[in-house]
Design a protein around this motif. Structure first.
Motif, PDB file in Angstrom:
ATOM      1  N   LEU A  18       0.836  -1.202   0.000  1.00 26.74           N
ATOM      2  CA  LEU A  18       0.000   0.000   0.000  1.00 26.74           C
ATOM      3  C   LEU A  18       0.868   1.246   0.000  1.00 26.74           C
ATOM      4  CD1 LEU A  18      -2.352  -1.113   2.932  1.00 26.74           C
ATOM      5  CD2 LEU A  18      -2.831  -1.347   0.470  1.00 26.74           C
ATOM      6  N   ALA A  19       0.446   2.268  -0.745  1.00 23.36           N
ATOM      7  CA  ALA A  19       1.114   3.566  -0.648  1.00 23.36           C
ATOM      8  C   ALA A  19       0.860   4.110   0.754  1.00 23.36           C
ATOM      9  CB  ALA A  19       0.567   4.526  -1.705  1.00 23.36           C
ATOM     10  N   CYS A  69     -10.316   5.264 -10.768  1.00 26.49           N
ATOM     11  CA  CYS A  69     -10.380   6.522 -10.041  1.00 26.49           C
ATOM     12  C   CYS A  69      -9.701   7.587 -10.887  1.00 26.49           C
ATOM     13  CB  CYS A  69      -9.680   6.377  -8.686  1.00 26.49           C
ATOM     14  SG  CYS A  69      -9.632   7.878  -7.703  1.00 26.49           S
ATOM     15  N   VAL A  70     -10.460   8.599 -11.281  1.00 26.19           N
ATOM     16  CA  VAL A  70      -9.898   9.696 -12.059  1.00 26.19           C
ATOM     17  C   VAL A  70     -10.037  10.985 -11.258  1.00 26.19           C
ATOM     18  CG1 VAL A  70     -10.244   8.602 -14.299  1.00 26.19           C
ATOM     19  CG2 VAL A  70     -12.043  10.038 -13.355  1.00 26.19           C
ATOM     20  N   LEU A  71      -9.006  11.815 -11.311  1.00 29.62           N
ATOM     21  CA  LEU A  71      -9.013  13.079 -10.589  1.00 29.62           C
ATOM     22  C   LEU A  71      -9.381  14.197 -11.547  1.00 29.62           C
ATOM     23  CD1 LEU A  71      -5.849  12.634  -8.338  1.00 29.62           C
ATOM     24  CD2 LEU A  71      -8.215  11.894  -7.939  1.00 29.62           C
ATOM     25  N   ILE A 127      -3.690   5.104  -8.456  1.00 30.38           N
ATOM     26  CA  ILE A 127      -4.436   6.111  -7.700  1.00 30.38           C
ATOM     27  C   ILE A 127      -5.793   5.545  -7.288  1.00 30.38           C
ATOM     28  CG2 ILE A 127      -5.535   8.382  -7.817  1.00 30.38           C
ATOM     29  CD1 ILE A 127      -3.153   9.307  -9.519  1.00 30.38           C
ATOM     30  N   THR A 128      -6.119   5.786  -6.043  1.00 28.36           N
ATOM     31  CA  THR A 128      -7.306   5.214  -5.423  1.00 28.36           C
ATOM     32  C   THR A 128      -8.015   6.266  -4.586  1.00 28.36           C
ATOM     33  OG1 THR A 128      -8.038   3.380  -4.008  1.00 28.36           O
ATOM     34  CG2 THR A 128      -5.951   4.404  -3.422  1.00 28.36           C
ATOM     35  N   PRO A 129      -9.307   6.100  -4.325  1.00 29.05           N
ATOM     36  CA  PRO A 129      -9.985   7.080  -3.478  1.00 29.05           C
ATOM     37  C   PRO A 129      -9.579   6.999  -2.012  1.00 29.05           C
ATOM     38  CG  PRO A 129     -11.477   5.286  -4.028  1.00 29.05           C
ATOM     39  CD  PRO A 129     -10.223   5.085  -4.840  1.00 29.05           C
ATOM     40  N   ILE A 150     -12.494  -3.716  -7.710  1.00 31.37           N
ATOM     41  CA  ILE A 150     -11.037  -3.744  -7.697  1.00 31.37           C
ATOM     42  C   ILE A 150     -10.584  -2.315  -7.968  1.00 31.37           C
ATOM     43  CG2 ILE A 150      -8.938  -4.610  -8.805  1.00 31.37           C
ATOM     44  CD1 ILE A 150     -10.664  -7.082  -9.648  1.00 31.37           C
ATOM     45  N   ILE A 151      -9.809  -1.764  -7.029  1.00 37.32           N
ATOM     46  CA  ILE A 151      -9.336  -0.386  -7.140  1.00 37.32           C
ATOM     47  C   ILE A 151      -7.828  -0.361  -6.922  1.00 37.32           C
ATOM     48  CG2 ILE A 151     -11.550   0.616  -6.445  1.00 37.32           C
ATOM     49  CD1 ILE A 151     -10.375   1.048  -3.635  1.00 37.32           C
ATOM     50  N   GLY A 152      -7.236   0.783  -7.129  1.00 40.57           N
ATOM     51  CA  GLY A 152      -5.809   0.932  -6.905  1.00 40.57           C
ATOM     52  C   GLY A 152      -5.457   0.836  -5.429  1.00 40.57           C
ATOM     53  N   SER A 153      -4.177   0.643  -5.177  1.00 36.93           N
ATOM     54  CA  SER A 153      -3.647   0.558  -3.814  1.00 36.93           C
ATOM     55  C   SER A 153      -2.689   1.710  -3.533  1.00 36.93           C
ATOM     56  CB  SER A 153      -2.912  -0.760  -3.633  1.00 36.93           C
ATOM     57  OG  SER A 153      -1.778  -0.772  -4.500  1.00 36.93           O
ATOM     58  N   GLY A 154      -2.560   2.593  -4.517  1.00 35.26           N
ATOM     59  CA  GLY A 154      -1.604   3.692  -4.404  1.00 35.26           C
ATOM     60  C   GLY A 154      -0.274   3.398  -5.061  1.00 35.26           C
ATOM     61  N   ILE A 155      -0.032   2.108  -5.349  1.00 42.92           N
ATOM     62  CA  ILE A 155       1.183   1.703  -6.063  1.00 42.92           C
ATOM     63  C   ILE A 155       0.773   0.834  -7.250  1.00 42.92           C
ATOM     64  CG2 ILE A 155       2.610   1.805  -3.971  1.00 42.92           C
ATOM     65  CD1 ILE A 155       2.582  -1.299  -3.974  1.00 42.92           C
ATOM     66  N   ARG A 156       1.663   0.693  -8.211  1.00 46.40           N
ATOM     67  CA  ARG A 156       1.354  -0.128  -9.385  1.00 46.40           C
ATOM     68  C   ARG A 156       1.509  -1.620  -9.100  1.00 46.40           C
ATOM     69  NH1 ARG A 156       0.675   2.153 -14.292  1.00 46.40           N
ATOM     70  NH2 ARG A 156       1.492   0.336 -15.372  1.00 46.40           N
TER      71      ARG A 156
END
Length: 182
Positions: A18-19, A69-71, A127-129, A150-156
């Motif tokens: 995790l980031a 997740c898009v900013l 990138i994740t919420p 399934i979402i991001g974890s902050g890292i690839r």
């Protein structure tokens, strides 16, 4: 737990996947909602396969389970307004209508990659919420809350899997009908 060809484990048992902002947010959330956070799982992946299409094909995951997740940013009276839009990978965020109205701005645009990475403190493609800075509104399309996401974890190098109803409990999140288009 196995989903696709990946083995998923409780996220907080694997902080290295995790980031830092994601880990910190999960730890804070766990103080108030330990049962919810206990359902947040993580699995390591090949960082070169982090993009949604590659990841779903490589790990035999259904595309509709992925949530991107898009900013997004817009301005009103000189004030920048920011949001994270979380939508299923089979849809696209309705930036020009729904998000623009929610932010009450004349024009909403995706953040440039460099800015998104810097603001989030996360890697592009991860990138994740979970763990975004407080100035971001977290907007969840209703379709992301109905089944596993399934979402991001902050890292690839990893992804998070959680039930949609747990994603809906993410502190500060707003569920929005019509946030995404087919």
């Amino acid at each position: 737990m196995r989903f696709g060809t990946l083995d998923w484990s409780p996220a907080l048992d694997h902080p290295h996947l995790l980031a830092a902002p994601v880990r910190q947010a999960l730890e804070a959330w766990a103080k108030n909602s330990p049962d919810a956070v206990g359902q947040v799982l993580v699995a390591p992946i090949d960082p070169d396969q982090a993009d949604t299409a590659d990841m779903t094909a490589t790990y035999e995951l259904p595309l509709e389970a992925s949530a991107n997740c898009v900013l997004v940013a817009g301005k009103r009276n000189g004030e920048e307004r920011l949001a994270a839009a979380i939508v299923r990978a089979t849809t696209r965020a309705d930036v020009n209508s729904t998000i623009k109205k929610l932010l009450d701005v004349r024009k909403a645009s995706f953040l440039p990659t460099d800015r998104a990475v810097t603001d989030a403190g996360m890697e592009y493609g991860g990138i994740t919420p979970i763990g975004l800075p407080g100035q971001y509104r977290v907007l969840l399309d209703t379709r992301t809350t109905a089944s596993p996401a399934i979402i991001g974890s902050g890292i690839r190098g990893s992804k998070i899997l959680l039930p949609g109803e747990v994603l809906a409990e993410l502190p500060g999140s707003e569920i929005v009908e019509g946030l995404a288009k087919e």
